[in-house]
Scaffold this motif. Sequence first.
Motif: not given
Length: 167
Positions: A1-7, A31-37
Amino acid sequence: GEPLGTIQRPRETDLAEVLDAVASMSEEVRQREVSLRHQEELLRITLKTLEPAVVVLEPDGTEKFANPAAHRLEMEHGSLFLDQLRSTVEEASVGGSAAKTVQPIPGRDLTWRIGVAGVPFPDGSLGLVAVVDDVTDLVRADRALQLNQMARIVAHEVKNPLTPVRL
């Protein structure tokens, strides 16, 4: 659930495409998690501010959720509220629905409209949602309207025999 960061992007095109796909999926999930929240918060606010009491029940009739209006009715009327709710729930089989208007305290000017409907829970099981609305003012207004109508009819009937006498 955490952002990937730069790879750092690999030179191999296959690995780079996989990395792009993972990054794209990760962004969609975020984006789906934000929408659901946001939707959950909107539902929470809506249920909190609704005037009718809303109670979500397990299939066996135990309470799973109640909004503040339901808690107020329960505090004010105690077991009377729960008894009326259970009575309506018994009429609505799981997956079905029922609605009725009740006077919970006979002889007292208090009227509730109770509606119960079957709902699917997120885990796939079925439950019930009950909405209890205090319609005392509507019943009172309807009664006043009916009395007004009856008074007009009586006045008309009293006036009718007097017309020939006046003539």
